[in-house]
Scaffold this motif. Structure first.
Motif, PDB file in Angstrom:
ATOM      1  N   UNK A  25      37.455  32.237  41.666  1.00 17.11           N
ATOM      2  CA  UNK A  25      38.207  31.883  40.474  1.00 17.11           C
ATOM      3  C   UNK A  25      37.386  32.138  39.213  1.00 17.11           C
ATOM      4  N   UNK A  26      36.093  31.819  39.268  1.00 19.12           N
ATOM      5  CA  UNK A  26      35.224  32.073  38.118  1.00 19.12           C
ATOM      6  C   UNK A  26      35.143  33.570  37.832  1.00 19.12           C
ATOM      7  N   UNK A  27      35.094  34.381  38.885  1.00 15.24           N
ATOM      8  CA  UNK A  27      35.047  35.840  38.708  1.00 15.24           C
ATOM      9  C   UNK A  27      36.341  36.356  38.099  1.00 15.24           C
ATOM     10  N   UNK A  46      26.458  35.578  35.431  1.00 17.51           N
ATOM     11  CA  UNK A  46      27.601  36.191  34.734  1.00 17.51           C
ATOM     12  C   UNK A  46      28.590  36.757  35.752  1.00 17.51           C
ATOM     13  N   UNK A  47      29.720  36.086  35.934  1.00 16.69           N
ATOM     14  CA  UNK A  47      30.694  36.534  36.927  1.00 16.69           C
ATOM     15  C   UNK A  47      31.540  37.705  36.435  1.00 16.69           C
ATOM     16  N   UNK A  48      31.545  37.966  35.126  1.00 20.69           N
ATOM     17  CA  UNK A  48      32.332  39.108  34.636  1.00 20.69           C
ATOM     18  C   UNK A  48      31.764  40.433  35.125  1.00 20.69           C
ATOM     19  N   UNK A  49      30.551  40.399  35.623  1.00 19.36           N
ATOM     20  CA  UNK A  49      29.937  41.601  36.180  1.00 19.36           C
ATOM     21  C   UNK A  49      30.168  41.710  37.686  1.00 19.36           C
ATOM     22  N   UNK A  50      30.923  40.795  38.245  1.00 21.52           N
ATOM     23  CA  UNK A  50      31.132  40.755  39.699  1.00 21.52           C
ATOM     24  C   UNK A  50      32.620  40.730  40.029  1.00 21.52           C
ATOM     25  N   UNK A  51      33.374  41.648  39.499  1.00 21.84           N
ATOM     26  CA  UNK A  51      34.823  41.670  39.720  1.00 21.84           C
ATOM     27  C   UNK A  51      35.183  41.864  41.191  1.00 21.84           C
ATOM     28  N   UNK A  76      35.795  38.463  50.218  1.00 18.98           N
ATOM     29  CA  UNK A  76      35.334  37.125  50.607  1.00 18.98           C
ATOM     30  C   UNK A  76      33.850  37.125  50.987  1.00 18.98           C
ATOM     31  N   UNK A  77      33.376  38.209  51.594  1.00 20.76           N
ATOM     32  CA  UNK A  77      31.968  38.268  51.982  1.00 20.76           C
ATOM     33  C   UNK A  77      31.073  38.212  50.750  1.00 20.76           C
ATOM     34  N   UNK A  78      31.442  38.977  49.723  1.00 21.00           N
ATOM     35  CA  UNK A  78      30.657  38.964  48.481  1.00 21.00           C
ATOM     36  C   UNK A  78      30.720  37.593  47.821  1.00 21.00           C
ATOM     37  N   UNK A  79      31.917  36.982  47.857  1.00 21.83           N
ATOM     38  CA  UNK A  79      32.073  35.647  47.271  1.00 21.83           C
ATOM     39  C   UNK A  79      31.186  34.648  47.990  1.00 21.83           C
TER      40      UNK A  79
END
Length: 539
Positions: A389-391, A473-478, A484-487
C-alpha cells in the motif's frame, strides 16, 4: 409556555435541516436546556440530531432543594434578596469559576493575585442577582423547570438521537451523577463523561473544554456517519498546552526522552531532521507495553515538525462498548484527540492518499500487551500488505525503535497469569468476545490480539529513547505493488531495521551518563531545566 419554547427550537432546526439535509445538527442543552433538547429530539426523530447535555434538569424532582422550595416561595419579600445570592453558590464552585480567567503560565504569587482579583470582581455581580432575577421570575422559572422535566421524562423512550452527557460529581443543585446512571440506561445511544470535581455550572468552571470532550468521545461528525479520516479535527494550541504543558508535563520531565533520527546518508542525529517534512509517510515500529511511548512521540512531532501523526489502533479503543455512566476523561479520549483511528486497510489507504503521517504497529495488541520476558520482541505476522500500500502511494516508510519500558514499568501479572485466575479469566474472555476481532486469520501468537489489563508496578523512572531509521522511499519500488516476493523482502528489511534500532538504543543507553533520573535532576539543578540532559546525552 413549554410548548412555545419547543416550537421555537423546532422551527430553527427544521430550517437548518432544510439548508443542510445531510449534515447533523448539534443541540447543546445545559440544565433546563437539556430537557428542551431531549424533548425536541423525541418529537423529531426524522432529523439527524446530536445532543450534548450538561447536567440536564430531568432529575429536578429529586433536587436537594425540593424540601425548601415551599419555604422560599412563602418567604417575605424583604428576605428574598438573599435567595439568588445563596443559590449562586449552590449552582457552581466560585473558585473554579474564578480560575477560568487565570493563566496557566503564571508564577504562584501571580496566580494567587489573579485569582483574588477574579473572585473580588465576581462578588458585586452576585449581590445584584436579586435585581436581575425578581421574585416572581424565579418561581415562574422553577415551575417551568418542574413541568419541563416531567414532560421530557415521559418521552425519553422516543429519543433516537446520539447523546453525549456531561455530568458533574459536585452538583449541589441536581443529583447529576445519579441522573447520568439513569439516562445512560434509558437512552438508546448515550455516552457519558463524568466530572467528579465540578459543580452544576460546568461550562463556566475551569477544567472543562466542551470541544475537547466532543472530539475525545468521537462525537464530532460532518455527515450521517462519522468518518475518522475526514472528520478529524487536529488539537488546538490550548488543547496542546493542556495535554503536554500541564497534564503530561511531569511524566515527560521525569523521562527526559531522547529522539534520534537517521539522515539519508546514514548519519544519526539528535531530533527529527531525518524525518521528511512532507507526507505521505508511514512510521512502522515497536509497540511498547501499554503504548507508553506514544505521548512523548506525539509531543515531539507537534513541537518540532508541527504535524500530527495519525495512529492506527485497535477498534475497541473507539467504540465505547465498555464505557460506564461514570466514565471520566481517559487516555482513550486523548488518543482520539491526537489522531488515533481504527486500524483498517481502508483507513490507511485514505490517509496515505491524503499525504498524511501515519503510525502503524504491525505487532498490534500482542506486542503492546506482551508477556513477561518479552520486552522488545516483535510479534509481526507474515502480512506485508502495508508495504504494498505504501508503494502504491509512493510513501516514505520510516522504521523506528523504542527502548525504555523496562526502566519505567515492571510487569507483575501478565496474560498467562491472569488466565489462570478464574474471575480474571472470565473477564478477559467476556471483553474479547464482545470486541471486534482483528487478525483472526493469522495463526499462532502473532495473531493473538486478546485484550487484557496487565498488573504493573512503577519503577524509579529511567529514560525513553527513540531512533527513527533511514527513510525507505517506496516511490522507487513500484514493482512491490504486484510482486509479493519483493514486498516480503522489503517487509523483512523493515522488521530487521526496527530490531537493529532497538539494539543500537540498548547499547547507547548503557553509555548515557544521564540515564538515571538522579543524574538528570542533578544536572538540571546545576544548569537549568531548559537544558534537560543535553550535555553528555547519547549521539
Amino acid at each position: 409556555m413549554l410548548t412555545g419554547l419547543l416550537q421555537i427550537i423546532e422551527s430553527s432546526i427544521k430550517n437548518e435541516n432544510g439548508l443542510s439535509p445531510n449534515r447533523p445538527i448539534y443541540l447543546i442543552g445545559d440544565s433546563f436546556g437539556g430537557c428542551l433538547a431531549l424533548s425536541v429530539a423525541a418529537r423529531n426523530p426524522q432529523i439527524d440530531l446530536v445532543l450534548i447535555l450538561i447536567n440536564p434538569a430531568t432529575s429536578f424532582s429529586k433536587t436537594p432543594l425540593q424540601p425548601i422550595l415551599p419555604v422560599l416561595e412563602a418567604m417575605p419579600s424583604d428576605l428574598y434578596v438573599t435567595v439568588p445570592y445563596l443559590l449562586s453558590f449552590v449552582m457552581g464552585d466560585p473558585l473554579k469559576m474564578a480560575m477560568v480567567s487565570v493563566g496557566n503560565n503564571l508564577s504562584p504569587p501571580e496566580t494567587l493575585q489573579k485569582l483574588s482579583d477574579s473572585l473580588t470582581s465576581m462578588l458585586p455581580l452576585l449581590s445584584e442577582l436579586a435585581d436581575i432575577i425578581p421574585r416572581d421570575t424565579l418561581f415562574w422559572k422553577l415551575k417551568l423547570l418542574k413541568s419541563g422535566a416531567a414532560f421530557t421524562n415521559s418521552r425519553l423512550h422516543a429519543v433516537q438521537a446520539e447523546v453525549l452527557l456531561l455530568a458533574s460529581g459536585n452538583d449541589n443543585l441536581l443529583p447529576s451523577g445519579e441522573e447520568a446512571d439513569r439516562l445512560f440506561k434509558s437512552l438508546k445511544n448515550c455516552r457519558v463523561r463524568y466530572f467528579k470535581d465540578n459543580g452544576h455550572t460546568l461550562l463556566l468552571e475551569d477544567g472543562a473544554n466542551l470541544l475537547s470532550v466532543i472530539k475525545g468521545a468521537n462525537m464530532y461528525r460532518r455527515g450521517r456517519q462519522r468518518d475518522p479520516v475526514t472528520d478529524y479535527l487536529p488539537p488546538t494550541s490550548s488543547e496542546f498546552k493542556k495535554t503536554f504543558d500541564e497534564d503530561h508535563k511531569l511524566f515527560h520531565l521525569a523521562l527526559s526522552p531522547v529522539m534520534l533520527s537517521t539522515l539519508e546518508n546514514g548519519e544519526i542525529v539528535r531530533g527529527l531532521a531525518g524525518v521528511p517534512d512532507q507526507g505521505p509517510v508511514l512510521f512502522v515500529g515497536y509497540h511498547a507495553l501499554m503504548g507508553i511511548e506514544l505521548s512523548p512521540l506525539y509531543e515531539e512531532f507537534l513541537r518540532e515538525k508541527k504535524t500530527i501523526i495519525r495512529g492506527m489502533a485497535h477498534p475497541i479503543l473507539f467504540g465505547g462498548q465498555h464505557e460506564s455512566s461514570r466514565q471520566e476523561l481517559s487516555r482513550f479520549d486523548t488518543i482520539s484527540m491526537y489522531g488515533g483511528l481504527p486500524v483498517t486497510p481502508i483507513n490507511m489507504y485514505r490517509l496515505l492518499e491524503r499525504n498524511q503521517f501515519v503510525l502503524l504497529y504491525p505487532g498490534g495488541v500482542r506486542e503492546a500487551l506482551h508477556r513477561k520476558g518479552e520486552s522488545y520482541k516483535l510479534f509481526w505476522p507474515d502480512q506485508p500488505e502495508f508495504v504494498r500500500m505504501a508503494a502504491r502511494f509512493g510513501a516514505t516508510i520510516i522504521p523506528f525503535g523504542f527502548v525504555g519500558e523496562d526502566d519505567v514499568l515492571e510487569l507483575v501479572l501478565d496474560y498467562n497469569d491472569q488466565k489462570s485466575i478464574p474471575y480474571l479469566r472470565e473477564w478477559i474472555e467476556s471483553i474479547n468476545q464482545e470486541a471486534q476481532r482483528v487478525r483472526d486469520s493469522v495463526e499462532g501468537e502473532d495473531g493473538n490480539q486478546d485484550m487484557y489489563i496487565p498488573a504493573l508496578l512503577p519503577k524509579v523512572p529511567g529514560r525513553f529513547y527513540y531512533l527513527f531509521g533511514k527513510p525507505i522511499e517506496m516511490k522507487r519500488m513500484s514493482n512491490v505493488v504486484r510482486d509479493r516476493k519483493s514486498a516480503n523482502e522489503v517487509y523483512l528489511h523493515i522488521k530487521s531495521e526496527v530490531e537493529n534500532a532497538m539494539s543500537y538504543l540498548k547499547r547507547k543507553r548503557e553509555e548515557d551518563p544521564y540515564r538515571s533520573i538522579a543524574q538528570r535532576a542533578l544536572y538540571n539543578a546545576s544548569w537549568g531545566i531548559t537544558n534537560k540532559g543535553k550535555k553528555g546525552t547519547i549521539s
